[in-house]
Scaffold this active site. Structure first.
Site, short mmCIF file in Angstrom:
data_model
loop_
_atom_site.label_atom_id
_atom_site.label_comp_id
_atom_site.label_asym_id
_atom_site.label_seq_id
_atom_site.Cartn_x
_atom_site.Cartn_y
_atom_site.Cartn_z
N ASP A 176 0.19 -10.68 -8.54
CA ASP A 176 1.34 -11.49 -8.88
C ASP A 176 2.05 -11.97 -7.62
O ASP A 176 2.63 -11.15 -6.90
CB ASP A 176 2.28 -10.64 -9.75
CG ASP A 176 3.44 -11.43 -10.29
OD1 ASP A 176 3.49 -12.66 -10.06
OD2 ASP A 176 4.32 -10.82 -10.93
N ASP A 395 3.44 -20.35 -8.32
CA ASP A 395 3.46 -19.00 -8.87
C ASP A 395 2.12 -18.72 -9.55
O ASP A 395 1.63 -19.55 -10.32
CB ASP A 395 4.62 -18.91 -9.87
CG ASP A 395 4.73 -17.52 -10.50
OD1 ASP A 395 4.65 -16.54 -9.76
OD2 ASP A 395 4.91 -17.44 -11.73
#
Ligand SMILES: *[C@@H]1O[C@H](CO)[C@@H](O)[C@H](O)[C@H]1NC(C)=O
Ligand SMILES: *[C@@H]1O[C@H](CO)[C@@H](O)[C@H](O)[C@H]1NC(C)=O
Ligand SMILES: *[C@@H]1O[C@H](CO)[C@@H](O)[C@H](O)[C@H]1NC(C)=O
Length: 517
Positions: A176, A395
């Site tokens: 992540d 992201d």
């Protein structure tokens, strides 16, 4: 004669493809009657010069068998860096490894979680660029921001497997770029561990595990990476509730994610093995040994934090990898991708770089400056201030890209106009421009490019333009923000099949087309 045979074979193949589809992870397909379908795309009424993709509709949907990418099935050290296969949490490649079947979220659930992740990112970004403390496990709960402004998780659905400890215990971690702290569930699970696929990491069977002491600088540095924390969550040791901070001189971390997922435990150091060759081994890596864990981690052991904060995996391995990593997210959840550190398959591809945005400096976000968007090769009439007011971030965990409202409405109207020969379907979830392709096998879709600072044009792959719920509901995979000041987010649907290169030491992010091979 030969033609009839070929046609028959083709029809059988298409029928098989359609019948093999099942509701699966991020997309669904319904069994459809193929006899009345248009086998060829209609010629769209486009003037010459319009740039478009020809999309075979089955390519938008996952298969129910795993299709590993050939070049990454060998796990090993490539050139200078480490390369790890990337799997989708809910695709057949991951399911094949799992003893218990995990609940697969529906496409609607995935997008609902995505909305909560993006709201969290936007709120954290707002605070971070304003210089507000994004944080603070160590601080009094009255100074913390509300629960939903915690760290992000949502649709972060891609994972890699790494070795933890001595001897190495294999653990699957969601990676992540929107988080910094790395953690795994840890025995003895003082308070609670959720079910995971591999055996839970046991520090007492590892020769290299050490607790971090409260008085160390590393313990104080944690505060900047772990976001706020609710005082009600902690770990009970001998009937005493331990809050993040300190327990008999051991540093206690706590991290809470936007969707009420959390992990609390001891902050420790351990040996991490990415690849078995010596270049992929890190001693004394700081990580969370989770004793109270709950949330949407679905069968994985924890999380690999690839953000820009100093506690992240990227910062801790900077001496070796120079904050350079790259990944390729596969076109569907039944394909595999890769994650590399220090080198990357990119050395053979041409990578287009854009500088990290000045406004994201000092935050844990990878900020990018979007300057323009084109549809079908034609730049949209969007004022540059629309993008500069909002700013942008890339992201790995956000699914659908979010755009400032004015940019999205320009994109949508150009896209709808160029797609006017196809029947519109009903809007679904957060997506408002959907098509009913049930009478087609192949469609033509205008190309979409993003332009970033430095004059870089990044063409989105065909699988990055559309999000398919079913053949009768295939939607434009972008959404407008509610507010013109919210940061734009370049999400993972748009990143599919591109290699995205994060080059932290040189302050830039690069893109290379050409798939995950
Ligand atoms: C498929 O569609 C054709 C034409 O509309 C129809 O005649 C046929 O019965 C349908 N087949 C099935 C299995 O529904
Ligand atoms: C096939 O495409 C043609 C041209 O766009 C259209 O007129 C026709 O109705 C389509 N047939 C079906 C069964 O959708
Ligand atoms: C780490 O600290 C905790 C809490 O003080 C303690 O229970 C545990 O035994 C320690 N582990 C090691 C390996 O020192």
């Amino acid at each position: 004669m030969a033609n009839t045979t070929t046609l028959f074979a083709l029809l059988c193949f298409l029928l098989l493809l359609l019948l093999s589809k099942t509701a699966n992870g991020d997309a669904h397909i319904l069994e459809t009657n193929t006899t009345n379908r248009n086998a060829t795309r209609p010629r769209p009424p486009w003037p010459p010069g319009i740039h478009f993709h020809t999309v075979q509709l089955p390519s938008l949907f996952p298969s129910n068998t795993c299709r590993p990418s050939p070049s990454i099935s060998k796990d090993g050290l490539e050139s200078k860096g480490a390369i790890l296969p990337v799997l989708h949490l809910h695709g057949p490649c991951a399911q094949a490894q799992q003893q218990q079947q995990q609940h697969k979220p529906t496409a609607d659930e995935t997008l609902r979680q995505d909305e909560s992740r993006v709201k969290t990112i936007q709120s954290r970004y707002r605070n971070a660029v304003a210089g507000a403390d994004d944080v603070s496990v160590m601080k009094d709960s009255s100074t913390t921001i509300p629960a939903k402004d915690g760290a992000t998780l949502g649709g972060a659905n891609y994972f890699v497997t790494v070795g933890v400890g001595t001897p190495a215990q294999q653990q699957s971690l969601i990676f992540d770029t929107g988080s910094d702290l790395t953690w795994t569930q840890c025995q003895p699970c003082v308070r609670s561990c959720y079910k995971q696929q591999e055996k839970i990491f046991d520090p007492s069977s590892s020769a290299s595990y050490r607790n971090v002491s409260c008085s160390s600088a590393s313990c104080s540095a944690l505060a900047s990476a772990t976001s706020m924390f609710h005082s009600i969550i902690g770990i009970l040791i001998n009937q005493v509730r331990i809050k993040p901070g300190c327990s008999s001189s051991t540093c206690v971390y706590g991290i809470q994610y936007g969707d009420s997922s959390y992990s609390v435990g001891f902050y420790g150091t351990e040996k991490i093995t990415l690849t078995t060759s010596t270049g992929g081994v890190f001693n004394n890596f700081f990580f969370g040994c989770g004793q109270n864990n709950q949330g949407l981690f679905r069968g994985t052991a924890g999380l690999l934090g690839l953000g820009r904060d100093k506690v992240s995996f990227v910062s801790q391995t900077a001496r070796k990898y120079r904050k350079r990593f790259s990944y390729c997210l596969p076109s569907t959840s039944s394909d595999t991708g890769f994650l590399t550190f220090g080198g990357g398959a990119s050395t053979t591809k041409s990578v287009k770089y854009t500088p990290l945005s000045a406004s994201s400096a000092g935050t844990s976000f990878y900020g990018l400056d979007i300057t323009a968007i084109s549809v079908g090769g034609q730049k949209l009439p969007i004022s540059a201030t629309v993008f500069s007011t909002a700013g942008g971030v890339i992201d790995s965990g956000a699914v659908i890209s979010r755009l400032p409202p004015a940019a999205y409405s320009a994109l949508r109207s150009a896209f709808r106009q160029q797609m006017s020969s196809y029947p519109l379907g009903k809007p679904r979830s957060i997506l408002d421009t959907c098509y009913d392709f049930s009478s087609y096998d192949v469609v033509s879709v205008p190309g979409i490019s993003f332009f970033f600072a430095g004059g870089v044009e990044v063409e989105i792959g065909a699988v990055g333009i559309l999000y398919g719920f079913s053949i009768s509901q295939v939607c434009l995979a972008f959404k407008g923000n509610d507010d013109a000041s919210e940061v734009a987010v370049f999400g993972n649907v748009q990143q599919r099949t591109m290699e995205v290169v994060y080059d932290g030491a040189r302050g830039r992010v690069g893109f290379a087309g050409g798939g995950c091979n």
